[in-house]
Enzyme design. Structure first.
Site, PDB file in Angstrom:
ATOM      1  N   HIS A 158      -1.527  -2.748  -4.086  1.00  0.00           N
ATOM      2  CA  HIS A 158      -0.963  -3.423  -5.134  1.00  0.00           C
ATOM      3  C   HIS A 158      -0.676  -3.477  -6.802  1.00  0.00           C
ATOM      4  CE1 HIS A 158       0.297  -6.078  -2.092  1.00  0.00           C
ATOM      5  NE2 HIS A 158      -1.012  -6.715  -2.359  1.00  0.00           N
ATOM      6  N   ARG A 205       0.510  -0.923  -0.085  1.00  0.00           N
ATOM      7  CA  ARG A 205      -0.287   0.027  -0.246  1.00  0.00           C
ATOM      8  C   ARG A 205       0.990   0.979  -0.150  1.00  0.00           C
ATOM      9  NH1 ARG A 205      -2.788  -4.213   2.459  1.00  0.00           N
ATOM     10  NH2 ARG A 205      -4.184  -4.715   1.996  1.00  0.00           N
ATOM     11  N   ASP A 218      -0.726  -9.439   8.595  1.00  0.00           N
ATOM     12  CA  ASP A 218      -0.494  -9.493   7.351  1.00  0.00           C
ATOM     13  C   ASP A 218       0.488  -7.287   7.296  1.00  0.00           C
ATOM     14  OD1 ASP A 218      -0.494  -8.076   5.189  1.00  0.00           O
ATOM     15  OD2 ASP A 218      -3.490  -7.264   5.228  1.00  0.00           O
ATOM     16  N   GLU A 222       5.670 -12.163   0.393  1.00  0.00           N
ATOM     17  CA  GLU A 222       6.477 -11.226  -0.164  1.00  0.00           C
ATOM     18  C   GLU A 222       7.941 -10.438  -0.089  1.00  0.00           C
ATOM     19  OE1 GLU A 222       1.845  -9.057  -1.079  1.00  0.00           O
ATOM     20  OE2 GLU A 222       1.707 -11.027   0.248  1.00  0.00           O
ATOM     21  N   HIS A 244       3.159 -12.239  -5.747  1.00  0.00           N
ATOM     22  CA  HIS A 244       2.059 -13.119  -4.878  1.00  0.00           C
ATOM     23  C   HIS A 244       1.097 -14.238  -4.627  1.00  0.00           C
ATOM     24  CE1 HIS A 244      -1.293 -11.561  -2.420  1.00  0.00           C
ATOM     25  NE2 HIS A 244      -0.764 -10.298  -1.907  1.00  0.00           N
TER      26      HIS A 244
HETATM   27  C1  GLA Z   1      -1.534  -7.919   0.459  1.00  0.00           C
HETATM   28  C2  GLA Z   1      -1.897  -7.992   1.309  1.00  0.00           C
HETATM   29  C3  GLA Z   1      -3.183  -7.662   1.641  1.00  0.00           C
HETATM   30  C4  GLA Z   1      -4.764  -8.509   0.350  1.00  0.00           C
HETATM   31  C5  GLA Z   1      -3.779  -9.162  -0.100  1.00  0.00           C
HETATM   32  C6  GLA Z   1      -4.144  -9.597  -0.652  1.00  0.00           C
HETATM   33  O1  GLA Z   1      -0.710  -9.316   0.861  1.00  0.00           O
HETATM   34  O2  GLA Z   1      -0.721  -6.721   2.222  1.00  0.00           O
HETATM   35  O3  GLA Z   1      -3.757  -6.698   2.893  1.00  0.00           O
HETATM   36  O4  GLA Z   1      -4.697  -6.675   0.362  1.00  0.00           O
HETATM   37  O5  GLA Z   1      -2.512  -8.337  -0.505  1.00  0.00           O
HETATM   38  O6  GLA Z   1      -5.909  -9.853  -0.507  1.00  0.00           O
END
Ligand code: GLA
Length: 388
Positions: free
Chosen positions: A142, A117, A288, A354, A216
């Site tokens: 993304h 983000r 996350d 990632e 991803h």
């Molecule tokens: C990444 C983001 C998550 C989500 C996924 C896709 O890993 O960090 O918050 O947006 O991609 O769903």
């Protein structure tokens, strides 16, 4: 590792597992009789609404099998053996192009121009303010509404020594998704004779810009669609992570993992602390977050994470030159998507690891820079090694 992999394959043959299960003989599974990889095979996968053809490339080397789409550079399937030599597809995906276009949460895709983000989709570079496509609440995620995952890439197969692979090219025009500069991106997927999958990213620009490319893939080492990843054991070589606000934008703090559920410095089951109620987890519906890799930026990929699934014995090791790792525990999978094997994906049925620069870096002077200038070449590499 190579010896071990060969032993696994030989073991499977001895156990009478059909040649079809292994995709041929032990020799074929580990490349070819000459020890060289075989040329990737191309087939038509589907068509986009405008008639553009999407191709699927099949690669195999060192006991690893990969299927890659020209759309988004998507890794549709990745098959590796368990400790008894039984192959399973260990990544989430769809069996048709329409689902990828309509509803994929980035399954297996290349992500650009910026992985994760950017707050409000805004940043300032050389005194100029840029507004990017906003596609996640008020934020940019993304690469925006039509990121690198939603474009058809030019794909060129290669064999080099014992390696097999694909070169993928995509040129993002000046202003695409709000980013300055024409960005020429080249991604190389390589499978080597040890069955390692390596990704080399490269990009150049004609105006100062920001870039942060990643992949991803959603992993489930017990097999795609087999249920939760909470039993998988994870190790991350990081003693800090970047806490976020409610929109999952880093606050700028580098917080210690010590004494928190974010501590993966010793391998532990993902499910162990996933319900610990830490405010950062409650906010993200699980894990996350970006882990600040202890090694920092390195000239070459270094081992930063290990994921192991105890029942199958399958193990994934990740090495990267990048400073960060996003561990996402599949929190937004909600039982509405049905994957390649015909099974429905529910929350926590896969995880992503990632390799990246930190999210929202363009807005944090204390984070490593993601600026790319004309004349420079952005280069980064990540290596995935498998064992059982
Ligand atoms: C990444 C983001 C998550 C989500 C996924 C896709 O890993 O960090 O918050 O947006 O991609 O769903």
């Amino acid at each position: 590792m190579e010896l071990n992999r060969r032993t696994v394959i030989a073991g499977a043959a001895a156990a009478g597992i059909a040649a079809t299960t292994l995709g041929g003989t032990a020799e074929a599974a580990s490349g070819s009789s000459s020890g060289k990889g075989r040329k990737p095979v191309k087939e038509l996968f589907g068509k986009l609404a405008d008639g553009t053809k999407v191709y699927r490339w099949s690669l195999e080397n060192g006991g690893t099998r990969l299927k890659v789409l020209s759309y988004g550079g998507i890794v549709q399937t990745l098959e590796i053996p368990d400790r008894r030599g039984r192959y399973e597809n260990v990544v989430l995906g769809f069996d048709n192009i329409d689902d990828y276009v309509a509803k994929s949460p980035y399954f297996g895709a290349l992500i650009g121009r910026y992985g994760n983000r950017i707050g409000k989709g805004q940043f300032t570079l050389d005194g100029k303010k840029y507004q990017l496509s906003v596609n996640d609440g008020v934020n940019h995620l993304h690469g925006g509404a039509k990121g690198f995952d939603k474009h058809v890439w030019d794909v060129e197969p290669f064999t080099k020594g014992s390696d097999v692979g694909l070169h993928l090219h995509y040129t993002s025009v000046d202003g695409e998704m709000g980013y300055p500069g024409t960005l020429k991106a080249k991604v190389t997927y390589t499978l080597n004779r040890r069955g390692e999958w390596r990704i080399d990213y490269e990009a150049t620009t004609d105006k100062a810009t920001v870039v942060n490319l990643t992949s991803h893939v959603y992993w489930n080492l017990a097999g795609e669609g087999s249920g939760t990843i909470e039993d998988h054991e994870l190790y991350i070589a990081a003693h800090r992570y970047t806490p976020t606000d409610s929109g999952l934008i880093p606050t700028g703090e580098l917080a210690t993992v010590a004494g928190t559920p974010f501590d993966f410095r010793h391998a532990k089951a993902i499910g162990r602390d996933i319900r610990a109620g830490h405010p950062q987890q409650v906010q993200a519906k699980g894990f996350d977050h970006n882990w600040v890799l202890d090694k920092g930026i390195t000239p070459r990929p270094e081992h930063v994470a290990t994921l192991a699934e105890p029942r199958s014995g399958r193990t994934l090791k990740i090495a990267t030159d990048q400073p960060g790792l996003q561990f996402y525990s599949g929190n937004f999978l909600d039982g509405t998507l049905t994957g390649t094997g015909g099974r429905t994906y529910r929350q926590g049925d896969a995880l992503c690891l990632e390799t990246q620069h930190f999210p929202d870096s363009p807005n944090h002077a204390n984070f490593p820079s993601t600026v790319l200038r004309p004349g420079q070449t952005y280069r980064t590499s990540t290596v995935h090694s498998f064992d059982a």
